[in-house]
Design an enzyme around this catalytic site. Structure first.
Site, PDB file in Angstrom:
ATOM      1  N   ASP A  13       0.892  -1.178   0.060  1.00 30.19           N
ATOM      2  CA  ASP A  13       0.034   0.137  -0.112  1.00 30.19           C
ATOM      3  C   ASP A  13       0.788   1.277   0.109  1.00 30.19           C
ATOM      4  O   ASP A  13       0.475   2.306   0.574  1.00 30.19           O
ATOM      5  CB  ASP A  13      -0.931   0.042   1.233  1.00 30.19           C
ATOM      6  CG  ASP A  13      -1.866  -1.332   1.392  1.00 30.19           C
ATOM      7  OD1 ASP A  13      -2.222  -1.776   0.348  1.00 30.19           O
ATOM      8  OD2 ASP A  13      -1.800  -1.605   2.418  1.00 30.19           O
ATOM      9  N   LYS A  16       2.370   2.288  -5.065  1.00 31.02           N
ATOM     10  CA  LYS A  16       3.235   1.585  -6.379  1.00 31.02           C
ATOM     11  C   LYS A  16       2.108   2.112  -7.601  1.00 31.02           C
ATOM     12  O   LYS A  16       2.988   2.509  -8.744  1.00 31.02           O
ATOM     13  CB  LYS A  16       3.512   0.050  -6.246  1.00 31.02           C
ATOM     14  CG  LYS A  16       4.414  -0.145  -5.033  1.00 31.02           C
ATOM     15  CD  LYS A  16       4.278  -1.488  -4.946  1.00 31.02           C
ATOM     16  CE  LYS A  16       3.431  -2.079  -4.454  1.00 31.02           C
ATOM     17  NZ  LYS A  16       2.794  -1.947  -3.284  1.00 31.02           N
ATOM     18  N   GLY A  17       1.093   1.883  -7.648  1.00 27.24           N
ATOM     19  CA  GLY A  17       0.018   2.021  -8.571  1.00 27.24           C
ATOM     20  C   GLY A  17       0.472   3.374  -9.225  1.00 27.24           C
ATOM     21  O   GLY A  17       0.472   3.800 -10.372  1.00 27.24           O
ATOM     22  N   GLY A  40      -4.266  -4.395  -4.338  1.00 27.34           N
ATOM     23  CA  GLY A  40      -5.066  -3.344  -4.761  1.00 27.34           C
ATOM     24  C   GLY A  40      -4.046  -2.124  -5.324  1.00 27.34           C
ATOM     25  O   GLY A  40      -3.764  -1.295  -4.342  1.00 27.34           O
ATOM     26  N   HIS A  41      -4.060  -1.791  -6.290  1.00 25.29           N
ATOM     27  CA  HIS A  41      -3.337  -0.477  -6.914  1.00 25.29           C
ATOM     28  C   HIS A  41      -4.135   0.567  -7.579  1.00 25.29           C
ATOM     29  O   HIS A  41      -5.021   0.196  -8.237  1.00 25.29           O
ATOM     30  CB  HIS A  41      -2.276  -1.096  -8.064  1.00 25.29           C
ATOM     31  CG  HIS A  41      -1.307  -2.062  -7.475  1.00 25.29           C
ATOM     32  ND1 HIS A  41      -0.454  -2.516  -8.284  1.00 25.29           N
ATOM     33  CD2 HIS A  41      -0.994  -2.553  -6.192  1.00 25.29           C
ATOM     34  CE1 HIS A  41       0.502  -3.367  -7.619  1.00 25.29           C
ATOM     35  NE2 HIS A  41       0.223  -3.247  -6.286  1.00 25.29           N
ATOM     36  N   GLN A 224       2.379  -5.952  -3.138  1.00 31.33           N
ATOM     37  CA  GLN A 224       2.547  -6.027  -1.607  1.00 31.33           C
ATOM     38  C   GLN A 224       3.986  -5.442  -1.119  1.00 31.33           C
ATOM     39  O   GLN A 224       4.124  -4.307  -2.308  1.00 31.33           O
ATOM     40  CB  GLN A 224       2.689  -7.371  -1.233  1.00 31.33           C
ATOM     41  CG  GLN A 224       1.367  -8.270  -0.976  1.00 31.33           C
ATOM     42  CD  GLN A 224       0.956  -8.826  -2.479  1.00 31.33           C
ATOM     43  OE1 GLN A 224       1.681  -9.366  -3.224  1.00 31.33           O
ATOM     44  NE2 GLN A 224      -0.158  -8.433  -3.045  1.00 31.33           N
TER      45      GLN A 224
END
Ligand code: IMP
Length: 433
Positions: A13, A16-17, A40-41, A224
């Site tokens: 979290d 990174k996205g 979850g990005h 992750q």
């Protein structure tokens, strides 16, 4: 080597996205190599928020190729839902824009059931997983009981794979709830998913090599974070894949020598979801404030994230074993308005002060962080984005300089807001020369 790895260096979290979305215009190929739909990005672009779980974050840019490597565990239903969801947003995913490795393992319905069962059995070990079947799927891979994407196209073989995988599991399911999985039904469902996924299936390992051979630029998208790495994270409170650098060669199917540069993504503070030691955690008003201001709720499960100060001991550990070259520091805006900031620079364990990240989970749970205190800043950082890095308040720049010294690598990117425009670059190009 025209490749970049983007790896989380905390407990996931880290944002990174967003960093990958920013790097994608200068890239040709974006590769996921480990993890699964537990990730979850979140990407905020043009006022719209998109959360991706399996499809690489480059998908929102037209003309790029996104690859899901052999090291990813693929939940076919989750992947097809994601493709449909993107189409509903006007992002058409085609076999030219997305390929899935024929060698990737499939998350089967019994993996998800087993994950949830293990988390709920009285007296069992509760990790606080995302319940997406990740651990049981990787366990079957290593136990040689897995189903791979290529198996979905051979009904006879698929049946034998599922039969073998269910022998032990059905004993457990029956003992626990008198409910077991019917082999024929599982096979029918899996084969139907296979039919829908077939156009996307490819030898992604070759595709990455071919792209690099052809001089194309490749981003390896970590999921992750390094502290959730199965080998170097806070075992057993980790995910079941190599979320650190090691996941790339194995999970993308390339030589480690082809990883050009490593960007480690870290928030300006720390969070973790689920159980496990978190030395710099703040279970107090400060932690609550970080959660509220930083909207620290899981993108996959909606769970509130545990929050705390930046931990330089943990970051140094991640930077070292992942060979991180530079840091992308995110969510610095969340720290605005605090009188002072703290950074864990060492741990106190028993009578000694240590500067390394212990392997023993009991030691990690027992350490007391040694904090360094720095002055905060009152200004909101969003408007600073228009001014560039030098427009940040002096205290914010001092904080960044302190982190660079404490962690030992430069901070090359600073994110001060959710949107694409709120990313400050301190380098002309993050790509290797
Ligand atoms: P699993 O990956 O679902 O098996 O969960 C194992 C641990 O990793 C749990 O503590 C999860 O909360 C954590 N985890 C898994 N994926 C993510 C992620 O994308 N972000 C943050 N934590 C994660």
């Amino acid at each position: 080597m025209p490749s970049l790895a983007v790896i989380g260096i905390q407990w996931g979290d880290e944002g990174k996205g967003k960093i990958i979305d920013a790097l994608t215009p200068s890239a040709d190929v974006i590769v996921r190599y480990q993890g699964g739909a537990n990730a979850g990005h979140t990407i905020v672009a043009d006022g719209r928020t998109t959360v991706l779980h399996l499809v690489p974050s480059g998908v929102l840019h037209a003309g790029k190729r996104c690859l899901i490597g052999n090291g990813v565990v693929v939940d076919p239903q989750a992947l097809l839902d994601e493709i449909d969801g993107l189409a509903a947003q006007g992002v058409t995913v085609t076999p030219a824009s997305l390929a899935v490795s024929e060698r990737a393992h499939v998350v089967m319905p019994y993996h998800k059931r087993l994950d949830q069962l293990r988390e709920s059995l009285p007296g069992g070990q509760k990790i606080g997983t995302t319940g997406r079947g990740i651990g049981p799927c990787y366990a079957d891979k290593i136990a040689r009981l897995g189903v791979r994407i290529c198996d979905l196209f051979d009904p006879e073989h698929l049946r034998r794979r599922v039969e073998s995988a269910l022998v032990e599991k059905n004993l457990l399911f029956r003992a626990h709830s008198a409910f077991d999985f019917d082999v024929d039904e599982v096979v029918r469902e899996a084969a139907a998913y296979g039919d829908r996924l077939r156009p996307y299936v490819a030898d992604t390992s070759r595709l990455v090599d071919d792209a690099l051979d052809g001089g194309e630029k490749v981003v390896f998208e970590g999921a992750q974070g390094a502290l959730l790495d199965i080998d170097f994270g806070t075992y057993p409170y980790v995910t079941s894949s190599n979320a650190g650098i090691g996941g790339i060669p194995v999970g993308a199917g390339i030589s480690p020598a082809r990883v050009g540069r490593v960007i480690g993504v870290a928030k300006g503070y720390a969070t973790r979801v689920g159980e496990g030691p978190f030395p710099s955690e703040q279970r107090n008003a400060l932690g609550d404030r970080l959660r509220e201001v930083g909207r620290e709720f899981g993108a996959t499960t909606g769970r509130p994230r545990r929050c705390g100060w930046f931990d330089a001991v943990a970051a140094r550990h991640a930077v070292r074993f992942c060979g991180v070259d530079a840091i992308a520091l995110t969510k610095l805006d969340v720290l605005s308005g605090l009188d002072e900031l703290k950074v864990a620079v060492a741990y106190r364990l028993g009578g000694s002060v240590i500067d390394r990240f212990p392997a023993s989970i009991r030691d990690l749970a027992a350490v007391e962080p040694v904090f360094e205190t720095l002055p905060g800043w009152r200004e909101a950082l969003g408007p600073a984005a228009a001014l560039g890095y030098d427009g940040l308040p002096a205290a914010a720049r001092d904080y960044i300089a302190f982190l660079e010294g404490a962690v030992g690598v430069p901070v090359e990117m600073v994110s001060v807001g959710a949107g694409r425009e709120a990313l400050l670059l301190r380098t002309a190009s993050p790509w290797p020369d």
